[in-house]
Design a protein around this motif. Structure first.
Motif, mmCIF file in Angstrom:
data_model
loop_
_atom_site.group_PDB
_atom_site.id
_atom_site.type_symbol
_atom_site.label_atom_id
_atom_site.label_comp_id
_atom_site.label_asym_id
_atom_site.label_seq_id
_atom_site.Cartn_x
_atom_site.Cartn_y
_atom_site.Cartn_z
ATOM 1 N N ARG A 292 0.819 -1.223 0.000
ATOM 2 C CA ARG A 292 0.000 0.000 0.000
ATOM 3 C C ARG A 292 0.848 1.266 0.000
ATOM 4 O O ARG A 292 0.443 2.278 -0.560
ATOM 5 C CB ARG A 292 -0.953 -0.014 1.177
ATOM 6 N N GLU B 184 -0.861 0.779 -6.652
ATOM 7 C CA GLU B 184 -1.638 0.272 -7.785
ATOM 8 C C GLU B 184 -1.653 -1.253 -7.840
ATOM 9 O O GLU B 184 -2.444 -1.838 -8.587
ATOM 10 C CB GLU B 184 -1.084 0.836 -9.108
ATOM 11 N N ALA B 185 -0.800 -1.905 -7.089
ATOM 12 C CA ALA B 185 -0.698 -3.370 -7.125
ATOM 13 C C ALA B 185 -1.905 -4.019 -6.440
ATOM 14 O O ALA B 185 -2.469 -3.480 -5.489
ATOM 15 C CB ALA B 185 0.584 -3.829 -6.445
ATOM 16 N N ARG B 186 -2.266 -5.188 -6.937
ATOM 17 C CA ARG B 186 -3.349 -5.964 -6.336
ATOM 18 C C ARG B 186 -2.847 -6.589 -5.041
ATOM 19 O O ARG B 186 -1.766 -7.169 -5.011
ATOM 20 C CB ARG B 186 -3.776 -7.078 -7.299
ATOM 21 N N PRO C 239 -2.819 -9.478 -2.586
ATOM 22 C CA PRO C 239 -3.242 -10.877 -2.621
ATOM 23 C C PRO C 239 -4.025 -11.246 -1.360
ATOM 24 O O PRO C 239 -3.863 -10.628 -0.306
ATOM 25 C CB PRO C 239 -1.914 -11.645 -2.671
ATOM 26 N N SER C 240 -4.856 -12.256 -1.500
ATOM 27 C CA SER C 240 -5.545 -12.753 -0.315
ATOM 28 C C SER C 240 -4.506 -13.413 0.590
ATOM 29 O O SER C 240 -3.389 -13.712 0.170
ATOM 30 C CB SER C 240 -6.615 -13.767 -0.709
#
Length: 59
Positions: A26, A31-33, A35-36
């Motif tokens: 963050r 912009e990165a996803r 992950p779960s």
């Protein structure tokens, strides 16, 4: 006292690795996803098993 013990145990077992990873993403790569937790643990174990320096580990 309970909070200190809880913090210590979470750090000792590296349960906070996911929280640190999400915080890092963050801040440095917003912009990165994210992950779960399941995906993160899978990536982490795959990386560990692929490292020839660590040898084979079942657990």
């Amino acid at each position: 006292m309970f909070r200190a013990v809880r913090w210590y145990l979470r750090e000792l077992t590296d349960e906070t690795a996911y929280d640190r990873h999400v915080a890092h993403l963050r801040v440095h790569r917003p912009e990165a996803r994210v992950p779960s937790r399941r995906d993160f643990e899978r990536m982490r174990s795959d990386r560990r098993e692929a490292d020839p320096r660590s040898g084979f580990r079942c657990c």
